[in-house]
Design an enzyme around this catalytic site. Structure first.
Site, PDB file in Angstrom:
ATOM      1  CG  HIS A 141     -57.631 -35.879  36.410  1.00  0.00           C
ATOM      2  ND1 HIS A 141     -56.994 -35.405  37.531  1.00  0.00           N
ATOM      3  CD2 HIS A 141     -57.287 -37.201  36.334  1.00  0.00           C
ATOM      4  CE1 HIS A 141     -56.319 -36.381  38.110  1.00  0.00           C
ATOM      5  NE2 HIS A 141     -56.489 -37.483  37.395  1.00  0.00           N
TER       6      HIS A 141
ATOM      7  CG  HIS B   4     -55.863 -41.772  34.378  1.00  0.00           C
ATOM      8  ND1 HIS B   4     -54.520 -41.502  34.261  1.00  0.00           N
ATOM      9  CD2 HIS B   4     -56.296 -41.072  35.462  1.00  0.00           C
ATOM     10  CE1 HIS B   4     -54.150 -40.676  35.236  1.00  0.00           C
ATOM     11  NE2 HIS B   4     -55.218 -40.394  35.973  1.00  0.00           N
TER      12      HIS B   4
ATOM     13  CG  HIS C 143     -51.881 -37.508  38.770  1.00  0.00           C
ATOM     14  ND1 HIS C 143     -51.859 -37.281  37.410  1.00  0.00           N
ATOM     15  CD2 HIS C 143     -52.957 -38.310  39.003  1.00  0.00           C
ATOM     16  CE1 HIS C 143     -52.881 -37.913  36.851  1.00  0.00           C
ATOM     17  NE2 HIS C 143     -53.557 -38.551  37.785  1.00  0.00           N
TER      18      HIS C 143
ATOM     19  CD  GLU D 292     -54.938 -39.505  43.862  1.00  0.00           C
ATOM     20  OE1 GLU D 292     -55.975 -40.176  43.732  1.00  0.00           O
ATOM     21  OE2 GLU D 292     -53.931 -39.648  43.133  1.00  0.00           O
TER      22      GLU D 292
ATOM     23  CG  ASP E   4     -58.797 -40.137  38.620  1.00  0.00           C
ATOM     24  OD1 ASP E   4     -57.930 -40.259  37.739  1.00  0.00           O
ATOM     25  OD2 ASP E   4     -58.544 -40.251  39.830  1.00  0.00           O
ATOM     26  CG  ASP E   5     -58.646 -43.969  36.817  1.00  0.00           C
ATOM     27  OD1 ASP E   5     -58.037 -44.369  35.816  1.00  0.00           O
ATOM     28  OD2 ASP E   5     -58.144 -43.231  37.689  1.00  0.00           O
TER      29      ASP E   5
END
Length: 335
Positions: free
Chosen positions: A14, A16, A194, A197, A275-276
């Protein structure tokens, strides 16, 4: 434990790519492309990386993406992330990218995907890090816009493994994209999304029942519904959990209250991801270390999380077995 986490082989499922945009690289590319950004220093950018919710993050996320114009920009962004994978013993990563973030700015789909995929190819050869691409649809846009992205992707289908669904979750349920996911599956793309969340358990139900997803990105709010938990376990669906993202966006108030350990105890197949990472304070190993410290995870639990990351990756069977053999050997030597 820190050395154990740093050295254990792992996969990241996961991630980005636009969310790996470190301030230093953003400044460099903005200068190269002669694009003005609303920050006067790297420190000012870092100070802006404080968020109260998902939308606060997305606002600056899209702002940063505006400096990505040329194929080399996407190459540099991607290769920089893959270099970080190599030093963290990430053997394989599954990279999400948001074509609409760029095509809506007039950047061609070809420019985006060739920059990213060429970096992935070079990283495999130079860094021994394998990777694959997940094309994410932006859920705050229309399904018609997603269909345009699907159509644009077809000449490059050989470079894309899966489709995903990201961006603002609330008010944009998975069912909104039922038809484009059906069409994506018909084109051979593996469906992911997603869910859970910021959205509630109903969003997860929709993602698995209506979109037919093979893996749940985030999924924290699945715990709201015991029957949903049972369904996820029985269908053998993994969750790609992102601890530091959850606290940065205040999905979880404190890592000590993070549901990851409870998820594992309920039989859910959990993985740890960043994630980021440029925006949420840490790459994958920092996520592992933070959640291990907060929940007092054992080496065996860390091993299980890494095992899940390979078993529930989109790799072929032989590649999975190769990575799992290496992982088990490492664990047996270092536990």
């Amino acid at each position: 434990m820190k050395n154990f986490i740093n050295n254990i082989p792992k996969a990241e499922l996961h991630l980005h790519i636009e969310g790996t945009f470190e301030p230093e690289l953003m400044f460099e590319i903005a200068k190269r492309n002669q694009i003005e950004i609303p920050f006067s220093s790297i420190e000012e950018i870092k100070a802006a990386y404080e968020f109260d919710c998902l939308q606060d993050f997305l606002d600056i996320y899209y702002q940063g993406a505006n400096v990505l114009i040329k194929e080399k920009d996407f190459y540099d962004l991607t290769y920089s992330y893959l270099e970080k994978c190599a030093v963290q013993n990430v053997r394989h990563t599954e990279i999400m990218f948001d074509p609409q973030t760029h095509t809506d700015r007039g950047i061609s789909f070809e420019t985006v995907i060739l920059g990213i995929s060429n970096a992935m190819k070079d990283a495999k050869e130079n860094l021994n890090v394998s990777s694959l691409l997940i094309m994410s649809y932006l859920r705050h846009l229309s399904e018609a816009a997603a269909f345009k992205t699907l159509e644009a992707s077809l000449p490059f289908k050989h470079l894309i493994t899966a489709v995903g669904l990201d961006s603002s979750e609330k008010g944009n349920p998975p069912s909104k994209f039922k038809n484009v996911f059906k069409a994506s599956i018909q084109e051979g793309y593996i469906p992911l999304a997603h869910a859970g969340e910021e959205g509630n358990a109903d969003y997860v139900w929709e993602a698995i029942d209506i979109l037919g997803i093979k893996r749940i990105d985030h999924g924290n709010n699945s715990l709201q519904d015991p029957k949903l938990v049972e369904a996820i376990v029985s269908r053998d669906l993994a969750l790609t959990v992102c601890p530091l993202s959850n606290t940065a966006l205040q999905v979880v108030d404190d890592l000590k209250n993070h549901p990851l350990k409870e998820m594992m105890e309920l039989g859910l197949k959990v993985t740890v991801n960043s994630d980021d990472p440029a925006y949420f304070g840490g790459q994958i190993n920092k996520n592992f270390s933070a959640i291990q410290n907060a929940l007092t995870l054992s080496k065996e639990e860390i091993y299980q999380l890494c095992k899940n990351s390979f078993e529930y990756s989109l790799l072929d069977k032989d590649s999975k077995e190769k990575h799992l053999t290496e992982l088990t050997s490492f664990y047996n030597t270092n536990r």
